[in-house]
Design a protein around this motif. Structure first.
Motif, PDB file in Angstrom:
ATOM      1  N   ASN A   5       0.827  -1.209   0.000  1.00 26.29           N
ATOM      2  CA  ASN A   5       0.000   0.000   0.000  1.00 26.29           C
ATOM      3  C   ASN A   5       0.860   1.258   0.000  1.00 26.29           C
ATOM      4  O   ASN A   5       0.584   2.244   0.671  1.00 26.29           O
ATOM      5  CB  ASN A   5      -0.974  -0.001   1.175  1.00 26.29           C
ATOM      6  CG  ASN A   5      -0.300   0.140   2.534  1.00 26.29           C
ATOM      7  OD1 ASN A   5       0.896  -0.152   2.671  1.00 26.29           O
ATOM      8  ND2 ASN A   5      -1.049   0.559   3.546  1.00 26.29           N
ATOM      9  N   ASN A  49       1.625  13.543  -4.616  1.00 23.44           N
ATOM     10  CA  ASN A  49       0.228  13.118  -4.561  1.00 23.44           C
ATOM     11  C   ASN A  49      -0.205  12.466  -5.866  1.00 23.44           C
ATOM     12  O   ASN A  49      -1.400  12.463  -6.212  1.00 23.44           O
ATOM     13  CB  ASN A  49      -0.683  14.311  -4.255  1.00 23.44           C
ATOM     14  CG  ASN A  49      -0.485  14.876  -2.868  1.00 23.44           C
ATOM     15  OD1 ASN A  49      -0.138  16.039  -2.711  1.00 23.44           O
ATOM     16  ND2 ASN A  49      -0.697  14.059  -1.851  1.00 23.44           N
ATOM     17  N   ASN A  96      -1.593  10.030  -8.547  1.00 21.10           N
ATOM     18  CA  ASN A  96      -2.816   9.217  -8.415  1.00 21.10           C
ATOM     19  C   ASN A  96      -3.735   9.770  -7.330  1.00 21.10           C
ATOM     20  O   ASN A  96      -4.644   9.078  -6.851  1.00 21.10           O
ATOM     21  CB  ASN A  96      -2.498   7.745  -8.135  1.00 21.10           C
ATOM     22  CG  ASN A  96      -1.933   6.999  -9.339  1.00 21.10           C
ATOM     23  OD1 ASN A  96      -1.683   5.813  -9.258  1.00 21.10           O
ATOM     24  ND2 ASN A  96      -1.709   7.663 -10.456  1.00 21.10           N
ATOM     25  N   ARG A 118      -3.158  10.286  -4.286  1.00 22.17           N
ATOM     26  CA  ARG A 118      -3.014   9.542  -3.034  1.00 22.17           C
ATOM     27  C   ARG A 118      -2.376  10.425  -1.968  1.00 22.17           C
ATOM     28  O   ARG A 118      -1.633  11.355  -2.264  1.00 22.17           O
ATOM     29  CB  ARG A 118      -2.191   8.278  -3.260  1.00 22.17           C
ATOM     30  CG  ARG A 118      -2.883   7.282  -4.192  1.00 22.17           C
ATOM     31  CD  ARG A 118      -2.242   5.918  -4.132  1.00 22.17           C
ATOM     32  NE  ARG A 118      -2.936   4.956  -4.974  1.00 22.17           N
ATOM     33  CZ  ARG A 118      -4.000   4.248  -4.601  1.00 22.17           C
ATOM     34  NH1 ARG A 118      -4.481   4.415  -3.378  1.00 22.17           N
ATOM     35  NH2 ARG A 118      -4.567   3.401  -5.422  1.00 22.17           N
TER      36      ARG A 118
END
Length: 419
Positions: free
Chosen positions: A307, A381, A383, A385
């Motif tokens: 992750n 950041n 994507n 995310r």
């Protein structure tokens, strides 16, 4: 003095000890992905560098671009380390962490003159890397302010061409061949040159590379009457895996200290020897903790999908950098299976290839080594995310030093217009 091999064992096994006792707890308390920095490792690296150069007047200037977390900067200040910045924003962070302007040096690299002015206005010493900016500095400030000059010694160093900065084709520094033009500007504006600087590159294994670049600096220094500092940059090689070569700091200390003292004697007074270590101080202190999202059995091998990815640690994809990866959920089990470890980005996102680990399951916690330098500072950041939280572990206590980002952070500077 502690021997070289013993120090290496301290760094390798000290971090493993922290993994076995606290890292799973940190992952549970703060979630993953999570950056964890061991402040005691940073302190030990500072002390090793000081011990190696105890025979000369040496100052450490932390190259903070490696890790700019404000609590890491505050720890450096507590350890008596000064700071080198490469942008006005890093300068503001250093001031916020408690550094005085006198403890900060701004090393520019092709920046606009407004950045030079911003640092000068705060009382920060600037280090100029090109003739055009040096002339502008002379036109505006003349002899009223001290200034550093960064030269390019044309000495190649560094394990990867992307991190080698002292060679003849590098963008960094004023080429040594332009010494005459430097001196012409110095005389024209009566510039107060208080220091000379060079940085050969990163991952330099051999102390002789530093000595070779030093000889170029010593020769140039003869043309300046009022020097106070000679700055040899950083670039010390750190180990990434068992048996890896690192800069023999003790040998470098002996070689360069002797040559530096001889130069000072011939120059007529004692100067300060500066180093700007970044990665050397923080790389081994850092781990990136991540959870296994998926175990994917392919015909050509098994993938572990984490992750995290290149949005949090870009070095494997940008530099082909090796980072040790360990399953800390199965730390006591025998490593028996080979895996390729990948990230969750919508890109080719390799973290590590062909690594032997214990039988790994979804949900296991992995630790990625050497994540203290150029991890979070190069994160993005992509994507859309979130960037991870950061924890500083120091003298037996863990401290949350950056919150995990939220959707509000992604949106806060965006403007939705009516179409």
């Amino acid at each position: 003095m502690v021997c070289y091999s013993s120090i290496l064992l301290i760094f390798v096994f000290y971090t493993f000890q922290m993994e076995n006792t606290t890292l799973l707890e940190l992952a549970e308390n703060y979630g993953t992905p999570l950056y964890v920095y061991d402040g005691d490792v940073i302190a030990a690296k500072v002390e090793r560098l000081r011990a190696a150069f105890k025979e000369v007047n040496m100052k450490i200037k932390y190259a903070c671009k490696a890790n700019t977390n404000i609590s890491v900067l505050a720890l450096m200040k507590k350890l008596g380390v000064d700071i080198d910045v490469v942008s006005p924003q890093e300068m503001k962070l250093a001031l916020s962490a408690g550094f005085s302007p006198e403890q900060i040096t701004f090393t520019s690299s092709g920046v606009g003159f407004d950045e030079i002015e911003a640092c000068v206005n705060e009382g920060v010493l600037v280090n100029i890397d090109n003739l055009s900016t040096l002339e502008k500095f002379g036109q505006k400030y003349g002899s009223s302010l001290p200034v550093f000059i960064r030269i390019r010694p044309n000495v190649a160093g560094g394990g990867n061409e992307k991190i080698s900065t002292g060679h003849g084709n590098s963008k960094f520094g004023i080429p040594i061949e332009q010494k005459g033009e430097i001196l012409k500007l110095v005389n024209k504006y009566q510039l107060r040159i208080v220091g000379l600087h060079q940085h050969t590159g990163s991952d330099i294994k051999d102390g002789s590379t530093f000595v070779q670049a030093a000889e170029v600096m010593f020769e140039l220094a003869k043309d300046f009457d009022n020097l106070q500092y000679l700055d040899f940059g950083g670039g010390f090689k750190v180990p990434y895996k068992e048996g890896d070569v690192e800069t023999d700091m003790e040998d470098l200390g002996v070689q360069l200290s002797a040559r530096f003292k001889a130069f000072c004697a011939s120059y007529g007074r004692e100067l300060e020897l500066w180093f700007e270590p970044g990665k050397y101080l923080v790389s081994e202190s850092g781990l990136l903790l991540a959870s296994v999202n998926v175990v994917k059995n392919n015909p050509n091998g098994t993938l572990l999908g984490l992750n995290t990815g290149l949005n949090h640690l870009i070095r494997p994809m940008m530099y082909d950098a090796y980072h040790g990866v360990y399953n800390i959920s199965k730390a006591k089990e025998e490593a028996s299976k080979r895996y390729n470890i990948v990230g969750y980005m919508c890109e080719t996102d390799d973290i590590a290839k062909d690594r032997t680990l214990p039988e790994t399951e979804e949900g296991d916690i992995m630790a990625i080594r050497n994540a203290g330098a150029y991890g979070f500072t190069m994160a993005s950041n992509y994507n859309s995310r979130f960037r991870p939280a950061e924890v500083l572990y120091y003298q037996g206590k863990s401290h949350l030093v950056r919150k995990r980002e939220t959707m509000e952070d992604i949106l806060k500077n965006q403007i939705l217009i009516e179409l």
